[in-house]
Design an enzyme around this catalytic site. Structure first.
Site: not given
Lengths: 246, 246
Positions: B53, B111
């Site tokens: 994003d 992540y």
């Protein structure tokens, strides 16, 4: 009326330096704009310890101004930070006596220059380090640092574009080279600095670290007062005005 | 024709995310633009492990493409980096067999979410950390991490704006909370992730660290498949796609 002393941090990346200029985004312009909003559109001049160039950062720049708003130190800090953009942060506010002067009363200024010494660049540090991919000999750089310390005429370490009149004698109380893994910080503490002086010291130290210059050549470079003998001017983004002592 | 696999780092700050969109600056758009220049204006599609994003960074995003240019791995790396802007860096290039697929062949994705846990903000880290000024209990956060690990339906940890059809069962191989001074990193390794999942996991862990939620509540939050029960969605700038394993 009371005098207020502020310690300010800023990320110099997106500023055209500290000092106000027409039609440019400057640190001084942003701070004076915030003060003007707090004083019902009355202009308030700030006086800083000195200016910094485009792309140069500050951890501990200091400025003062006079105001009749009579706010507490904590209120000043909160109000200013709420009005300032996210690349300026007022870290401390202190009320001082009327004869305090942020420029004239400076005793020692400390700058640090950050170098990233590894083969690959690190894009997350591109605004805050100079990436030097050739391995540097830090012991030799430390020896060169010791040759810069003391009181000298620093003409050789000053930009020929300088506007400083008068003598170029300054005292370096401490010049050191701090290493932590791949990160090297050049630490310079002095009574005052000439234009581009820390960046030229850094460029020269890096050439010593690369073996292009020798630490023993430093005294002769200083002696000859010739800018051409010192090293290149290091790029601005590694430089931080670290601390100002009064 | 040969297939090329690239590992890419990017600073997501000034991109509208990874995936190409008309009239927006995207990571995919920049990379495909560079490839097009290398292929005499012929369009080359890249396939990444997945998108990220706006504001989200990558240390180890992976993509592949096919080309008939017949360059060595080192030449590809140099040519691409010379054409890419300074917030994208190709860290590694590897020639792979024609059946390698950067999205379908992902085994594990890691992540990391970076939190700066101190009273004062740090403007030099504003693009790369979430600043949480309330002191966090890391031991409680670690306990909550252990309750997230394993195979579950993660509906509660997925944005209701998701476009993912099919089941929301994913396997988290490792969820941990690493502390180094004032810096806390949430490390999450899984088979795959739902929309906003790592940011919702982080927001929930921070609420556990603040004492607003208890680590023992996590199994019930998972069980009830209700997004409203988990914590807030952490802001994008602390999130890094760290590593993709094939």
């Amino acid at each position: 009326m009371e005098r207020v002393k502020c310690t300010v941090q800023y990320d110099g990346t997106f500023f055209s330096g500290f000092q106000i200029q027409p039609d440019r985004r400057t640190v001084q312009g942003e701070i004076e704009g915030a003060l003007q909003r707090m004083h019902r559109n009355r202009f308030i001049r700030i006086i800083a310890s000195g200016r910094t160039d485009t792309g140069v950062h500050a951890r501990g720049q200091v400025f003062h101004y006079d105001s009749d708003l009579n706010l507490s130190e904590d209120k000043w800090k909160k109000a200013l930070n709420s009005l300032l953009p996210d690349d300026i942060y007022i870290a401390a506010v202190e009320k001082v006596s009327d004869d305090f002067h942020a420029r004239f009363d400076v005793k020692v200024k400390e700058y640090r220059y950050q170098i990233l010494n590894q083969k690959e660049p690190d894009l997350f540090n591109r605004y805050y380090h100079w990436h030097v991919n050739q391995s540097l000999n830090v012991e030799n750089m430390k020896e060169a640092c010791r040759n810069i310390m003391g009181t000298h005429d620093f003409t050789s370490f000053s930009s020929t574009k300088t506007t400083i009149r008068g003598d170029k004698v300054r005292t370096m109380y401490n010049v050191d080279c701090l290493q932590e893994g791949n990160r090297i910080a050049i630490q310079v503490e002095g009574s005052g600095f000439l234009y581009n002086m820390v960046r030229i010291i850094t460029g020269t130290l890096v050439e010593v670290g690369q073996g292009k210059k020798k630490a023993e050549e430093i005294p002769a470079i200083i002696e000859q007062k010739d800018r051409a003998l010192a090293g290149l001017t290091a790029p601005p983004q590694g430089l931080f005005l670290w601390k100002v002592t009064y």
